[in-house]
Write an enzyme that holds these catalytic residues in place. Structure first.
Site, PDB file in Angstrom:
ATOM      1  N   SER A  29       0.830  -1.213   0.000  1.00 55.46           N
ATOM      2  CA  SER A  29       0.000   0.000   0.000  1.00 55.46           C
ATOM      3  C   SER A  29       0.861   1.259   0.000  1.00 55.46           C
ATOM      4  O   SER A  29       0.479   2.274  -0.586  1.00 55.46           O
ATOM      5  CB  SER A  29      -0.980   0.004   1.177  1.00 55.46           C
ATOM      6  OG  SER A  29      -0.314   0.153   2.405  1.00 55.46           O
ATOM      7  N   MET A 106      10.826  -6.345   4.371  1.00 56.83           N
ATOM      8  CA  MET A 106      10.907  -7.046   5.642  1.00 56.83           C
ATOM      9  C   MET A 106      12.157  -7.910   5.782  1.00 56.83           C
ATOM     10  O   MET A 106      12.150  -8.903   6.517  1.00 56.83           O
ATOM     11  CB  MET A 106       9.630  -7.891   5.852  1.00 56.83           C
ATOM     12  CG  MET A 106       8.341  -7.072   5.797  1.00 56.83           C
ATOM     13  SD  MET A 106       8.331  -5.573   6.811  1.00 56.83           S
ATOM     14  CE  MET A 106       8.024  -6.315   8.414  1.00 56.83           C
ATOM     15  N   ASN A 123      13.763   4.407   4.501  1.00 56.95           N
ATOM     16  CA  ASN A 123      12.879   3.364   5.020  1.00 56.95           C
ATOM     17  C   ASN A 123      11.678   4.012   5.710  1.00 56.95           C
ATOM     18  O   ASN A 123      11.786   5.096   6.278  1.00 56.95           O
ATOM     19  CB  ASN A 123      13.647   2.505   6.037  1.00 56.95           C
ATOM     20  CG  ASN A 123      12.808   1.357   6.579  1.00 56.95           C
ATOM     21  OD1 ASN A 123      12.087   0.683   5.827  1.00 56.95           O
ATOM     22  ND2 ASN A 123      12.875   1.115   7.883  1.00 56.95           N
ATOM     23  N   HIS A 125       9.002   3.153   8.770  1.00 56.75           N
ATOM     24  CA  HIS A 125       8.860   2.233   9.906  1.00 56.75           C
ATOM     25  C   HIS A 125       7.614   2.609  10.705  1.00 56.75           C
ATOM     26  O   HIS A 125       7.372   3.793  10.959  1.00 56.75           O
ATOM     27  CB  HIS A 125      10.111   2.301  10.792  1.00 56.75           C
ATOM     28  CG  HIS A 125      10.073   1.313  11.903  1.00 56.75           C
ATOM     29  ND1 HIS A 125      10.360  -0.030  11.723  1.00 56.75           N
ATOM     30  CD2 HIS A 125       9.736   1.456  13.204  1.00 56.75           C
ATOM     31  CE1 HIS A 125      10.203  -0.661  12.872  1.00 56.75           C
ATOM     32  NE2 HIS A 125       9.836   0.212  13.784  1.00 56.75           N
ATOM     33  N   SER A 152       7.675   6.670  11.092  1.00 50.59           N
ATOM     34  CA  SER A 152       8.903   7.441  10.859  1.00 50.59           C
ATOM     35  C   SER A 152       9.448   7.116   9.480  1.00 50.59           C
ATOM     36  O   SER A 152       9.454   5.957   9.062  1.00 50.59           O
ATOM     37  CB  SER A 152       9.977   7.060  11.889  1.00 50.59           C
ATOM     38  OG  SER A 152       9.498   7.182  13.210  1.00 50.59           O
ATOM     39  N   ASP A 161      17.028   0.386  11.950  1.00 50.48           N
ATOM     40  CA  ASP A 161      16.034   1.437  12.226  1.00 50.48           C
ATOM     41  C   ASP A 161      16.630   2.598  13.013  1.00 50.48           C
ATOM     42  O   ASP A 161      15.908   3.305  13.734  1.00 50.48           O
ATOM     43  CB  ASP A 161      14.806   0.853  12.968  1.00 50.48           C
ATOM     44  CG  ASP A 161      14.075  -0.184  12.130  1.00 50.48           C
ATOM     45  OD1 ASP A 161      14.036  -0.039  10.897  1.00 50.48           O
ATOM     46  OD2 ASP A 161      13.561  -1.163  12.705  1.00 50.48           O
TER      47      ASP A 161
HETATM   48  C1  GAR Z   1       4.265  -0.521   6.761  1.00 51.62           C
HETATM   49  O1  GAR Z   1       3.506  -0.281   7.899  1.00 51.62           O
HETATM   50  C2  GAR Z   1       5.722  -0.225   7.031  1.00 51.62           C
HETATM   51  O2  GAR Z   1       5.919   0.812   7.940  1.00 51.62           O
HETATM   52  C3  GAR Z   1       6.186  -1.547   7.611  1.00 51.62           C
HETATM   53  O3  GAR Z   1       5.546  -2.520   6.829  1.00 51.62           O
HETATM   54  C4  GAR Z   1       4.281  -2.011   6.419  1.00 51.62           C
HETATM   55  C5  GAR Z   1       4.112  -2.269   4.945  1.00 51.62           C
HETATM   56  O4  GAR Z   1       2.807  -2.001   4.537  1.00 51.62           O
HETATM   57  N1  GAR Z   1       7.606  -1.676   7.556  1.00 51.62           N
HETATM   58  C6  GAR Z   1       8.311  -2.287   8.514  1.00 51.62           C
HETATM   59  O5  GAR Z   1       7.809  -2.790   9.493  1.00 51.62           O
HETATM   60  C7  GAR Z   1       9.803  -2.298   8.272  1.00 51.62           C
HETATM   61  N2  GAR Z   1      10.478  -2.765   9.429  1.00 51.62           N
HETATM   62  P1  GAR Z   1       2.447  -2.003   2.999  1.00 51.62           P
HETATM   63  O6  GAR Z   1       2.995  -3.293   2.396  1.00 51.62           O
HETATM   64  O7  GAR Z   1       0.956  -1.958   2.945  1.00 51.62           O
HETATM   65  O8  GAR Z   1       3.070  -0.794   2.374  1.00 51.62           O
END
Ligand code: GAR
Length: 208
Positions: A29, A106, A123, A125, A152, A161
């Site tokens: 997303s 991830m 990134n 987070h 963030s 991070d």
């Molecule tokens: C997001 O919330 C992002 O902040 C997190 O993964 C999600 C991805 O959502 N990232 C982490 O946790 C990185 N350590 P999305 O696939 O819907 O964009």
């Protein structure tokens, strides 16, 4: 589609679009929010390529729908972290990418990628760093019982991070919030914050 979604054209701000590469592992997303910001003219960039590590993930399907080139670099095939990151660097260099955005990536990244795109690797987070680093920032915030969490956008360094923070947004944790409801609220802020933070940084990237 507005004319400036054609990468060969300039956007309404008159700037040459920043050539970005995006990395995603799941739903995608945030990747789609970047595409939407570009089409809305609020992010002066073009997405040269999306790289996913999970074949068939939501991000890949979104790229197909949105007409963004997508490459799969499967971490089950490229088993060593360095090997995966070298393939990412090669892929982004081939696409003339200037800045790389980890939008829900991830996997832990290594100096191969961090140094390959030094100060140009971003990134997102799902917490107010430096709180709740690592996996499941949303779950960590719920478990800690905080009343405010958020998201963030930061530059990636060797410390997980821990790189310089570019932008943050706060999200209240309301009575009765669970993982799904809090995640939805954090995502809403992420979708606004990520393009905004990248766009704000463009003049600095252009200088260096
Ligand atoms: C997001 O919330 C992002 O902040 C997190 O993964 C999600 C991805 O959502 N990232 C982490 O946790 C990185 N350590 P999305 O696939 O819907 O964009």
């Amino acid at each position: 589609m507005p004319a400036f979604s054609d990468p060969s054209q300039q956007n309404p701000t008159g700037q040459t679009p920043l050539r970005i590469g995006v990395m995603a592992s799941g739903n995608g997303s945030n990747f789609e929010a970047l595409v939407q910001a570009i089409d809305a003219g609020t992010l002066a960039a073009e997405i040269r390529i999306l790289v996913v590590n999970n074949p068939g993930c939501g991000a890949q399907l979104r790229a197909e729908r949105l007409g963004v080139p997508c490459t799969v670099l499967d971490h089950r095939v490229l088993k060593e972290r360095d090997q995966l990151d070298q393939a990412l660097v090669n892929c982004f260099r081939s696409a003339a990418v200037e800045v790389v955005v980890m939008a829900g990536w991830m996997r832990i990244v290594t100096p191969v990628l961090i140094n390959g795109y030094a100060d140009r690797l971003v990134n997102i987070h799902p917490s107010l760093l430096p709180s709740f680093k690592g996996l499941d920032g949303i779950g960590q915030a719920l478990a800690a019982g905080v009343k405010i969490t958020g998201c963030s956008v930061h530059l990636v360094t060797a410390e997980l991070d821990g790189g310089p923070i570019l932008a943050q947004a706060a999200v209240p944790v309301d009575e009765g919030d669970d993982h799904a409801t809090l995640s939805e609220k954090v995502h809403r802020e992420e979708h606004r914050l990520l393009p905004e933070a990248i766009n704000a940084r463009i003049p600095i990237w252009r200088q260096g």
